[in-house]
Design an enzyme around this catalytic site. Sequence first.
Site, PDB file in Angstrom:
ATOM      1  N   THR A 156       0.229  -1.480  -0.051  1.00  8.39           N
ATOM      2  CA  THR A 156       0.036   0.164   0.189  1.00  8.39           C
ATOM      3  C   THR A 156       1.028   0.951   0.512  1.00  8.39           C
ATOM      4  O   THR A 156       1.461   1.634  -1.145  1.00  8.39           O
ATOM      5  CB  THR A 156      -1.088   0.287   0.975  1.00  8.39           C
ATOM      6  OG1 THR A 156      -0.518  -0.426   2.440  1.00  8.39           O
ATOM      7  CG2 THR A 156      -2.241  -1.298   0.719  1.00  8.39           C
ATOM      8  N   LYS A 182       4.711  -6.896   3.584  1.00  6.01           N
ATOM      9  CA  LYS A 182       4.062  -5.220   2.486  1.00  6.01           C
ATOM     10  C   LYS A 182       3.956  -4.803   4.072  1.00  6.01           C
ATOM     11  O   LYS A 182       3.316  -5.623   5.037  1.00  6.01           O
ATOM     12  CB  LYS A 182       2.559  -5.643   2.377  1.00  6.01           C
ATOM     13  CG  LYS A 182       2.058  -5.832   3.140  1.00  6.01           C
ATOM     14  CD  LYS A 182       0.945  -4.929   3.625  1.00  6.01           C
ATOM     15  CE  LYS A 182       0.815  -3.412   2.825  1.00  6.01           C
ATOM     16  NZ  LYS A 182      -0.453  -2.840   3.730  1.00  6.01           N
ATOM     17  N   THR A 193      -1.635  -2.403   8.481  1.00  4.18           N
ATOM     18  CA  THR A 193      -1.196  -3.793   7.932  1.00  4.18           C
ATOM     19  C   THR A 193       0.094  -4.220   7.556  1.00  4.18           C
ATOM     20  O   THR A 193       0.397  -4.352   6.900  1.00  4.18           O
ATOM     21  CB  THR A 193      -2.797  -4.225   7.405  1.00  4.18           C
ATOM     22  OG1 THR A 193      -3.493  -3.996   8.360  1.00  4.18           O
ATOM     23  CG2 THR A 193      -1.649  -5.904   7.667  1.00  4.18           C
ATOM     24  N   GLU A 280       7.566   3.891   7.602  1.00  6.38           N
ATOM     25  CA  GLU A 280       7.818   5.751   7.601  1.00  6.38           C
ATOM     26  C   GLU A 280       8.214   6.468   8.106  1.00  6.38           C
ATOM     27  O   GLU A 280       8.624   6.183   9.153  1.00  6.38           O
ATOM     28  CB  GLU A 280       6.212   5.672   8.026  1.00  6.38           C
ATOM     29  CG  GLU A 280       4.754   5.009   7.510  1.00  6.38           C
ATOM     30  CD  GLU A 280       3.680   5.370   8.296  1.00  6.38           C
ATOM     31  OE1 GLU A 280       2.320   5.043   7.327  1.00  6.38           O
ATOM     32  OE2 GLU A 280       3.565   5.840   9.674  1.00  6.38           O
ATOM     33  N   ASN A 403       1.443  11.098   8.492  1.00  5.84           N
ATOM     34  CA  ASN A 403       0.803  10.826   9.210  1.00  5.84           C
ATOM     35  C   ASN A 403      -0.587  12.013   9.432  1.00  5.84           C
ATOM     36  O   ASN A 403      -0.997  11.459  10.366  1.00  5.84           O
ATOM     37  CB  ASN A 403       0.810   9.921  10.748  1.00  5.84           C
ATOM     38  CG  ASN A 403       1.371   8.225   9.507  1.00  5.84           C
ATOM     39  OD1 ASN A 403       1.107   7.796   9.289  1.00  5.84           O
ATOM     40  ND2 ASN A 403       2.421   7.952  10.624  1.00  5.84           N
ATOM     41  N   SER A 408      -6.741  11.701   5.380  1.00  5.03           N
ATOM     42  CA  SER A 408      -7.985  10.531   4.718  1.00  5.03           C
ATOM     43  C   SER A 408      -8.945  10.759   3.525  1.00  5.03           C
ATOM     44  O   SER A 408      -9.661  11.954   4.166  1.00  5.03           O
ATOM     45  CB  SER A 408      -8.495   9.724   6.231  1.00  5.03           C
ATOM     46  OG  SER A 408      -9.320  10.159   6.675  1.00  5.03           O
TER      47      SER A 408
END
Lengths: 408, 408
Positions: A156, A182, A193, A280, A403, A408
């Site tokens: 992703t 991943k 995930t 990240e 983040n 979103s």
Amino acid sequence: MDLDRSPLAQPFPAIPPIAGVTPRIARAGYKNWGRCDLTFVEVAPGTTVAGVFTRNVCCSSEVELGREQVRLGKARALVVNAGNSNAFTGYRGRDAVETIMAQVARHLDCEPSEVFVSSTGVIGVPLPKDKAQAGVEAALNAPECSWEEAAATIGTTDTFNKGALATAVVGGTTVTIGGIIKGSGMIAPDMATMLGYIFTDAAVDPGFLQECLSDANHDTFSCITVDGDTSTSDTVLAFATGKAGNAPLASFDDAGADAFAAAIADVCRQLAHLVVRDGEGAQKFIEIAVTGATSDASARRVGLAIANSPLVKTAIAGEDANWGRVVMAVGKAGEPADRDTLSIGFGGTWCAKEGLPLADYDEAPVAAHLKGREISIEVDLGLGEGRATVWTCDLTHGYISINADYRS
Amino acid sequence: MDLDRSPLAQPFPAIPPIAGVTPRIARAGYKNWGRCDLTFVEVAPGTTVAGVFTRNVCCSSEVELGREQVRLGKARALVVNAGNSNAFTGYRGRDAVETIMAQVARHLDCEPSEVFVSSTGVIGVPLPKDKAQAGVEAALNAPECSWEEAAATIGTTDTFNKGALATAVVGGTTVTIGGIIKGSGMIAPDMATMLGYIFTDAAVDPGFLQECLSDANHDTFSCITVDGDTSTSDTVLAFATGKAGNAPLASFDDAGADAFAAAIADVCRQLAHLVVRDGEGAQKFIEIAVTGATSDASARRVGLAIANSPLVKTAIAGEDANWGRVVMAVGKAGEPADRDTLSIGFGGTWCAKEGLPLADYDEAPVAAHLKGREISIEVDLGLGEGRATVWTCDLTHGYISINADYRS
């Protein structure tokens, strides 16, 4: 959001075809994107399976079902959806998973329980059943793809494709173990995930396969952290097709069992490290070795307290030999520790020993070490024989950008 | 490093002089700076004292000694050093503290155990005894200072001065409770620690004072987090001079005891909130209310798991109504929770109820709420009557800048 390739990325290994395993990819269109987002892996009749799953109690239907399926030990297929985690979606989410299982089972003429499904992406949106069904149909008819294409399709927010390879000689037969994974943080922005899949042509009884995977998991996936946030969907599955023709492994008493278990652990360790390398915002890969604890479990918890400390992680990002922050993290871990027997080092140079800064501490080699990409922190608690190694990455502006700046 | 004043800052309250308490400040020069960095507070003979301290097992000598001194219940003075935490400095650190205690005890003709010392700043450098002694000497001869000057002098990376005020009527007598605190993260960059001091003119037996402070601490200081990193030196002390002339409070059976305990809790809550409002890089103050847990303790642990989640904190920073991250944090807390009874809201608007996103969920009021400075998150676990409220701030680029871009 376009993310730069991690500076800690590693090249994808040359995983050969594994007998009895056929990966295919297709586009279900779970998000408004042009890429493939559905991975379908068919495994030969007779394939055994083992798995480890998230301990997050708000887990997805995929995880709930997967736990039950693994107990039966038999697999014929794996379906991975990218772009929607299907977590916290109640009965509608579960219905979507069972629909996929039934669809694939009809096609392969197997039990639905032999079809494993994983999903990764946004939480709280039921997986769209129509898109899933059309995507699965397309994948069933797609040509076989490469391992790197499969690794790319399960990803992703990953910035590079992640795979691992090992071999072992089992009773005179060389078996191959390949894995893809991943993950880029325990949860990536709205995309959740860590998902890992390991395939081998070895013949292995499911109970022993589970034993090998659980043991390996304990020292690898359970010893990494990017941000301490445990996903609702984390899953690692191992499939063994038996096509290599070795005498099936059923316990550590069998010839080659040790080699096989070591190879599984090797692949798990490689895959776990790759997730950290794509953490990240990561700029540095950090290995934390804890010794002298009262037990191995205690050492691991101390290591994870250090690895999850924002202040330790930002100190490494700032290339700052701030060993006082490591002292703090040891002390807050809730584990047996004694300030006056505690020693701390970076890159093999001790900064403090037995509760005191070293009088002749030379910061120069430590400063040079911290400028690199591969950082080690050594902690000796001076209490016992317990030891553990854990891995994490630094905490940088990149983590915040990914983040917080992203919506979103 | 110059830090901007927190956008969440609040004005310093008008704390009046408190009978029997005399604050003074001086410059010990613990760092190469022009500001005062030593605070000396004399309290009248007969003053009782209570305290709560860090649970970090690598705590400083100040904390070790303070714990013993509080058991004796008597105080004559407080000395706070800013710029050096004296933590992880072994016998030399302890010697420096005992030297200060002896110096002040000689001056006041009291026991060294009645002199409380706190230190905050870099870890691993023994407090320089000569500077401490000269600083104490200067403070003993300094004029009385204001409460705001004392609050400024105990601060390190704090961006505003923090104080709180309350009164209570005890047996017909009005008593005053004033408090000051420093802290800007459980540990600030190379400068550690939350230190809080509460002074009252009430007459209170030390056992009951400890009971009030411990109770208040449980619901206030123990319910805040900036980064989950517990300092080696956290300390809150309460001093009661008895100069108000009330009949000494010894238990909750005494007239006015409830009012006094409530006022202490009020001051602790104010001070705790101020620390969060000065959290490193904080742009938003977050209140997390957890209900429906199996116990209050469980609710608190769930609340802190949410408050410490980097992904929740960055979502709030990004003004993103990402309730899936709250689900994840609840699930990883290690506490009883059931996905299918879990409800989550922001600012009083439910996003998900009993395990499912609300069908008629309107994100508009949630989006508007998240644009503000004061954020609330509501979590109902749907299991029992346990409840708790915890407070934190968002995680922003400012936190990374303060802790990574800065070098020690």
